[in-house]
Design an enzyme around this catalytic site. Structure first.
Site, PDB file in Angstrom:
ATOM      1  N   CYS A  28       6.329  -0.177   7.321  1.00 61.72           N
ATOM      2  CA  CYS A  28       5.943   0.935   6.448  1.00 61.72           C
ATOM      3  C   CYS A  28       7.132   1.325   5.587  1.00 61.72           C
ATOM      4  O   CYS A  28       8.256   1.413   6.097  1.00 61.72           O
ATOM      5  CB  CYS A  28       5.509   2.117   7.312  1.00 61.72           C
ATOM      6  SG  CYS A  28       5.074   3.586   6.370  1.00 61.72           S
ATOM      7  N   LEU A  29       6.890   1.567   4.304  1.00 63.20           N
ATOM      8  CA  LEU A  29       7.981   1.944   3.399  1.00 63.20           C
ATOM      9  C   LEU A  29       8.615   3.272   3.821  1.00 63.20           C
ATOM     10  O   LEU A  29       9.770   3.534   3.505  1.00 63.20           O
ATOM     11  CB  LEU A  29       7.461   2.057   1.953  1.00 63.20           C
ATOM     12  CG  LEU A  29       6.954   0.757   1.316  1.00 63.20           C
ATOM     13  CD1 LEU A  29       6.359   1.037  -0.058  1.00 63.20           C
ATOM     14  CD2 LEU A  29       8.073  -0.276   1.203  1.00 63.20           C
ATOM     15  N   HIS A  78      -1.836   7.619   7.063  1.00 56.90           N
ATOM     16  CA  HIS A  78      -0.849   8.460   6.372  1.00 56.90           C
ATOM     17  C   HIS A  78      -1.488   9.774   5.930  1.00 56.90           C
ATOM     18  O   HIS A  78      -0.895  10.839   6.074  1.00 56.90           O
ATOM     19  CB  HIS A  78      -0.302   7.752   5.123  1.00 56.90           C
ATOM     20  CG  HIS A  78       0.851   6.834   5.393  1.00 56.90           C
ATOM     21  ND1 HIS A  78       2.036   7.263   5.959  1.00 56.90           N
ATOM     22  CD2 HIS A  78       1.019   5.509   5.162  1.00 56.90           C
ATOM     23  CE1 HIS A  78       2.875   6.236   6.061  1.00 56.90           C
ATOM     24  NE2 HIS A  78       2.282   5.157   5.595  1.00 56.90           N
ATOM     25  N   GLY A 118       0.831  -1.190   0.000  1.00 57.58           N
ATOM     26  CA  GLY A 118       0.000   0.000   0.000  1.00 57.58           C
ATOM     27  C   GLY A 118       0.867   1.242   0.000  1.00 57.58           C
ATOM     28  O   GLY A 118       2.035   1.187   0.395  1.00 57.58           O
ATOM     29  N   HIS A 149      -3.992   1.742   7.669  1.00 54.95           N
ATOM     30  CA  HIS A 149      -2.604   2.227   7.686  1.00 54.95           C
ATOM     31  C   HIS A 149      -2.437   3.381   6.687  1.00 54.95           C
ATOM     32  O   HIS A 149      -1.847   4.414   7.002  1.00 54.95           O
ATOM     33  CB  HIS A 149      -1.678   1.049   7.343  1.00 54.95           C
ATOM     34  CG  HIS A 149      -0.225   1.383   7.247  1.00 54.95           C
ATOM     35  ND1 HIS A 149       0.723   0.808   8.055  1.00 54.95           N
ATOM     36  CD2 HIS A 149       0.447   2.220   6.398  1.00 54.95           C
ATOM     37  CE1 HIS A 149       1.924   1.294   7.717  1.00 54.95           C
ATOM     38  NE2 HIS A 149       1.781   2.138   6.715  1.00 54.95           N
ATOM     39  N   GLU A 150      -2.997   3.201   5.480  1.00 58.53           N
ATOM     40  CA  GLU A 150      -2.843   4.235   4.439  1.00 58.53           C
ATOM     41  C   GLU A 150      -3.675   5.477   4.759  1.00 58.53           C
ATOM     42  O   GLU A 150      -3.228   6.605   4.515  1.00 58.53           O
ATOM     43  CB  GLU A 150      -3.217   3.687   3.058  1.00 58.53           C
ATOM     44  CG  GLU A 150      -2.410   2.472   2.586  1.00 58.53           C
ATOM     45  CD  GLU A 150      -0.912   2.583   2.789  1.00 58.53           C
ATOM     46  OE1 GLU A 150      -0.370   3.707   2.747  1.00 58.53           O
ATOM     47  OE2 GLU A 150      -0.275   1.532   3.019  1.00 58.53           O
ATOM     48  N   GLN A 205       3.348   9.944   0.953  1.00 58.91           N
ATOM     49  CA  GLN A 205       4.626   9.225   0.972  1.00 58.91           C
ATOM     50  C   GLN A 205       5.478   9.532  -0.249  1.00 58.91           C
ATOM     51  O   GLN A 205       6.683   9.269  -0.239  1.00 58.91           O
ATOM     52  CB  GLN A 205       4.381   7.717   1.060  1.00 58.91           C
ATOM     53  CG  GLN A 205       3.822   7.283   2.410  1.00 58.91           C
ATOM     54  CD  GLN A 205       3.643   5.781   2.432  1.00 58.91           C
ATOM     55  OE1 GLN A 205       2.610   5.274   2.010  1.00 58.91           O
ATOM     56  NE2 GLN A 205       4.634   5.070   2.927  1.00 58.91           N
TER      57      GLN A 205
HETATM   58 NI    NI Z   1       3.045   3.222   5.524  1.00 58.97          NI
END
Ligand code: NI
Length: 165
Positions: free
Chosen positions: A90-91, A136, A43, A132-133, A48
């Protein structure tokens, strides 16, 4: 375009609703999807990649099956039920994992990439990923869900790395 990582301030910024579905938006979504698959993520949220707009993308099954990308613009959770705890990464928070409690089942409403309204019923990993997204988009990271101790340890580790260059 690249994936921004903690402590980049864009990640703490609350994203603004998308008001026009245009070519720029399509290019942004294409770039986001490319970056997500390249990084083996499931995701990604627009903040991000440095764009504070309310866009999330996800694909929680492509590691086992074919690619099946979902794009959700201006997502809102209309129903949430149950509780589930899982280990999340998380990236934008490299080398970090945290145990986080989420809702188990979700109904989410938003627009697809063409601007058509869609409703999604999600459970399991997809429900976790969507929460989670959306976090963000509200400037919340997995670091904000864990203890002060765990967060401070990570912050110190990153500070040291940044000082080293
Ligand atoms: Ni993330």
């Amino acid at each position: 375009m690249n994936i921004h990582t903690y402590p980049d301030p864009i990640l703490k910024k609350k994203a603004e609703p998308v008001v026009s579905i245009d070519g720029g938006l399509q290019r942004l979504i294409n770039n986001m999807s490319k970056l997500m698959y390249e990084a083996w993520g499931i995701g990604l949220a627009a903040n991000q990649v440095g764009v504070a707009k309310r866009i999330i993308i996800f694909d929680t099954t492509y590691r086992e099956k074919e690619k099946d990308l979902t794009v959700l613009i201006n997502p809102t959770i209309v129903l949430a039920e149950g509780k589930v705890v899982s280990e999340e990464g998380c990236l934008s928070v490299p080398d970090f994992q945290g145990k986080i409690t989420r809702e188990e089942y979700l109904k989410v409403r938003g627009l697809d990439r063409r601007g058509k309204p869609i409703d999604i019923d999600a459970e399991g990993l997809t429900a976790i990923c969507i929460q989670h997204e959306i976090d963000h988009l509200n400037g919340t990271l997995i670091l904000d869900h864990v203890s002060h101790l765990k967060r401070n340890l990570y912050r110190r580790k990153i500070d040291k790395l940044l000082k080293k260059g």
